[in-house]
Design a protein around this motif. Structure first.
Motif, PDB file in Angstrom:
ATOM      1  N   VAL A 106     -12.900  51.096  -0.985  1.00  0.00           N
ATOM      2  CA  VAL A 106     -14.335  51.330  -0.993  1.00  0.00           C
ATOM      3  C   VAL A 106     -14.815  51.165  -2.430  1.00  0.00           C
ATOM      4  CG1 VAL A 106     -16.160  52.997  -0.523  1.00  0.00           C
ATOM      5  CG2 VAL A 106     -14.119  52.957   0.911  1.00  0.00           C
ATOM      6  N   VAL A 107     -15.834  50.327  -2.610  1.00  0.00           N
ATOM      7  CA  VAL A 107     -16.416  50.092  -3.930  1.00  0.00           C
ATOM      8  C   VAL A 107     -17.867  50.552  -3.877  1.00  0.00           C
ATOM      9  CG1 VAL A 107     -16.957  48.369  -5.679  1.00  0.00           C
ATOM     10  CG2 VAL A 107     -14.897  48.107  -4.277  1.00  0.00           C
ATOM     11  N   ILE A 108     -18.191  51.537  -4.703  1.00  0.00           N
ATOM     12  CA  ILE A 108     -19.549  52.068  -4.747  1.00  0.00           C
ATOM     13  C   ILE A 108     -20.145  51.767  -6.117  1.00  0.00           C
ATOM     14  CG2 ILE A 108     -20.987  54.132  -4.584  1.00  0.00           C
ATOM     15  CD1 ILE A 108     -18.788  55.349  -2.825  1.00  0.00           C
ATOM     16  N   ARG A 109     -21.309  51.099  -6.103  1.00  0.00           N
ATOM     17  CA  ARG A 109     -21.996  50.722  -7.337  1.00  0.00           C
ATOM     18  C   ARG A 109     -21.076  49.969  -8.290  1.00  0.00           C
ATOM     19  NH1 ARG A 109     -25.579  55.905  -9.162  1.00  0.00           N
ATOM     20  NH2 ARG A 109     -27.303  55.542  -7.760  1.00  0.00           N
ATOM     21  N   GLY A 110     -20.184  49.153  -7.760  1.00  0.00           N
ATOM     22  CA  GLY A 110     -19.296  48.339  -8.583  1.00  0.00           C
ATOM     23  C   GLY A 110     -18.088  49.075  -9.130  1.00  0.00           C
ATOM     24  N   LEU A 111     -17.947  50.365  -8.835  1.00  0.00           N
ATOM     25  CA  LEU A 111     -16.808  51.137  -9.332  1.00  0.00           C
ATOM     26  C   LEU A 111     -15.647  51.013  -8.357  1.00  0.00           C
ATOM     27  CD1 LEU A 111     -18.695  54.338 -10.502  1.00  0.00           C
ATOM     28  CD2 LEU A 111     -17.862  52.465 -11.919  1.00  0.00           C
TER      29      LEU A 111
ATOM     30  N   ASN B 164     -11.892  56.448  -5.733  1.00  0.00           N
ATOM     31  CA  ASN B 164     -13.030  57.094  -6.389  1.00  0.00           C
ATOM     32  C   ASN B 164     -14.066  57.582  -5.382  1.00  0.00           C
ATOM     33  OD1 ASN B 164     -13.966  54.647  -5.591  1.00  0.00           O
ATOM     34  ND2 ASN B 164     -14.583  53.924  -7.590  1.00  0.00           N
ATOM     35  N   SER B 165     -13.686  57.540  -4.114  1.00  0.00           N
ATOM     36  CA  SER B 165     -14.576  58.038  -3.068  1.00  0.00           C
ATOM     37  C   SER B 165     -13.719  58.544  -1.911  1.00  0.00           C
ATOM     38  CB  SER B 165     -15.504  56.923  -2.576  1.00  0.00           C
ATOM     39  OG  SER B 165     -14.734  55.884  -2.011  1.00  0.00           O
ATOM     40  N   ALA B 166     -14.340  59.284  -1.040  1.00  0.00           N
ATOM     41  CA  ALA B 166     -13.630  59.823   0.119  1.00  0.00           C
ATOM     42  C   ALA B 166     -14.346  59.400   1.389  1.00  0.00           C
ATOM     43  CB  ALA B 166     -13.566  61.350   0.047  1.00  0.00           C
TER      44      ALA B 166
ATOM     45  N   ASP C 282     -11.071  64.774   5.544  1.00  0.00           N
ATOM     46  CA  ASP C 282     -10.815  63.635   4.662  1.00  0.00           C
ATOM     47  C   ASP C 282      -9.780  62.724   5.292  1.00  0.00           C
ATOM     48  OD1 ASP C 282     -10.295  61.862   2.626  1.00  0.00           O
ATOM     49  OD2 ASP C 282     -10.021  63.388   1.083  1.00  0.00           O
ATOM     50  N   ILE C 283     -10.175  61.491   5.605  1.00  0.00           N
ATOM     51  CA  ILE C 283      -9.260  60.502   6.170  1.00  0.00           C
ATOM     52  C   ILE C 283      -9.082  59.326   5.221  1.00  0.00           C
ATOM     53  CG2 ILE C 283      -9.748  61.138   8.557  1.00  0.00           C
ATOM     54  CD1 ILE C 283     -11.518  58.581   8.688  1.00  0.00           C
ATOM     55  N   THR C 284      -9.294  59.564   3.931  1.00  0.00           N
ATOM     56  CA  THR C 284      -9.251  58.507   2.930  1.00  0.00           C
ATOM     57  C   THR C 284      -7.929  57.778   2.906  1.00  0.00           C
ATOM     58  OG1 THR C 284     -10.815  59.747   1.604  1.00  0.00           O
ATOM     59  CG2 THR C 284      -9.649  57.984   0.506  1.00  0.00           C
TER      60      THR C 284
END
Length: 90
Positions: free
Chosen positions: A65-70, A78-80, A87-89
């Motif tokens: 998962v890419v949020i705001r390019g991170l 960097n996210s869940a 949490d199923i990350t």
């Protein structure tokens, strides 16, 4: 007739806050739009967001998962992803 916007309250950080006070990206997609566009998965939903992407890492099962390019760095996400509060990350 002028449109009126009501206060939007979010609880993304486990407390009730006004949307304007929360320093996070929030996208809203209605259930009607999901049905109208035939969205059945998160990858398709991500296509409606400018700040959310799903990419594939080293293997086909390594979805990132890419949020705001991170992007995830050094194997750390960097996210869940939460499903019904679980949490199923990984």
């Amino acid at each position: 007739m002028a449109a009126t916007i009501e206060e939007i309250v979010v609880s993304a950080r486990k407390r009730t806050e006004n949307l304007q006070d929360v320093p996070i990206a929030i996208d809203v997609v209605s259930g009607d739009r999901i049905q109208r566009e035939g969205i059945i998965g998160l990858r398709e939903l991500a296509n409606l967001s400018t700040s959310l992407q799903f990419t594939t890492g080293f293997s086909a099962n390594d979805t990132q998962v890419v949020i705001r390019g991170l992007r995830p760095t050094r194997g750390r996400v960097n996210s869940a992803v939460l499903l019904d509060g679980v949490d199923i990350t990984s």
